[in-house]
Design a protein around this motif. Structure first.
Motif, PDB file in Angstrom:
ATOM      1  N   GLN A 121      -5.379   0.265   1.744  1.00  0.00           N
ATOM      2  CA  GLN A 121      -4.939   1.432   2.516  1.00  0.00           C
ATOM      3  C   GLN A 121      -3.980   1.096   3.655  1.00  0.00           C
ATOM      4  O   GLN A 121      -2.964   1.780   3.792  1.00  0.00           O
ATOM      5  CB  GLN A 121      -6.143   2.207   3.050  1.00  0.00           C
ATOM      6  N   PRO A 122      -4.255   0.093   4.481  1.00  0.00           N
ATOM      7  CA  PRO A 122      -3.299  -0.208   5.561  1.00  0.00           C
ATOM      8  C   PRO A 122      -1.911  -0.571   5.022  1.00  0.00           C
ATOM      9  O   PRO A 122      -0.895  -0.143   5.571  1.00  0.00           O
ATOM     10  CB  PRO A 122      -3.942  -1.393   6.296  1.00  0.00           C
ATOM     11  N   ARG A 123      -1.855  -1.346   3.954  1.00  0.00           N
ATOM     12  CA  ARG A 123      -0.572  -1.722   3.353  1.00  0.00           C
ATOM     13  C   ARG A 123       0.145  -0.489   2.814  1.00  0.00           C
ATOM     14  O   ARG A 123       1.355  -0.323   3.016  1.00  0.00           O
ATOM     15  CB  ARG A 123      -0.831  -2.744   2.243  1.00  0.00           C
ATOM     16  N   ALA A 124      -0.584   0.415   2.154  1.00  0.00           N
ATOM     17  CA  ALA A 124       0.019   1.637   1.615  1.00  0.00           C
ATOM     18  C   ALA A 124       0.512   2.555   2.738  1.00  0.00           C
ATOM     19  O   ALA A 124       1.606   3.120   2.656  1.00  0.00           O
ATOM     20  CB  ALA A 124      -0.978   2.367   0.715  1.00  0.00           C
ATOM     21  N   LYS A 125      -0.291   2.700   3.801  1.00  0.00           N
ATOM     22  CA  LYS A 125       0.144   3.530   4.937  1.00  0.00           C
ATOM     23  C   LYS A 125       1.442   2.992   5.519  1.00  0.00           C
ATOM     24  O   LYS A 125       2.364   3.757   5.804  1.00  0.00           O
ATOM     25  CB  LYS A 125      -0.927   3.574   6.030  1.00  0.00           C
TER      26      LYS A 125
END
Length: 121
Positions: free
Chosen positions: A13-17
């Motif tokens: 999730q952090p990478r996608a955000k």
């Protein structure tokens, strides 16, 4: 009437955000922990859109074979070039859509391996 969110499978999730904020100008509309795991309820908003992007938990990091979403961007060519400069995998260069004469599309792969279409309208 409108769609609240479209779901997109992601592994990190952090990478996608970070990817969607940097490359497509998305902002975080929601980011709330979901129980004891590290998984959050994440929704991102696109500039000027009513429909948000919601991240589903993806079981693995295998890239998608088929496009999973179409994103409309009137600055498609400039966006694709900016992505290329930053190292984003461009699958298909801007070209006329075979199913819609006069419509330009391009394909890229996001940070999670999702194959995405960018279209000018």
């Amino acid at each position: 009437m409108h769609i609240q969110f479209a779901e997109l499978p992601v592994f990190n999730q952090p990478r996608a955000k970070a990817f969607y904020a940097e490359h497509l100008g998305c902002e975080v509309a929601a980011d709330t922990p979901m129980g004891p795991s590290d998984w959050h309820w994440v929704e991102l908003s696109f500039p000027g859109a009513q429909t948000n992007l919601h991240f589903l938990h993806r079981a693995d990091e295998q890239p998608s074979d088929e496009p999973v979403m179409v994103i409309i961007d009137e600055k498609l060519v400039a966006t694709i070039e900016a992505m290329r400069v930053k190292g984003v995998e461009i699958i298909t260069e801007p070209q006329e859509a075979p199913w819609a004469p006069g419509r330009t599309i391009a394909e890229f792969r996001d940070s999670e391996g999702n194959r995405m279409i960018l279209a000018d309208r």
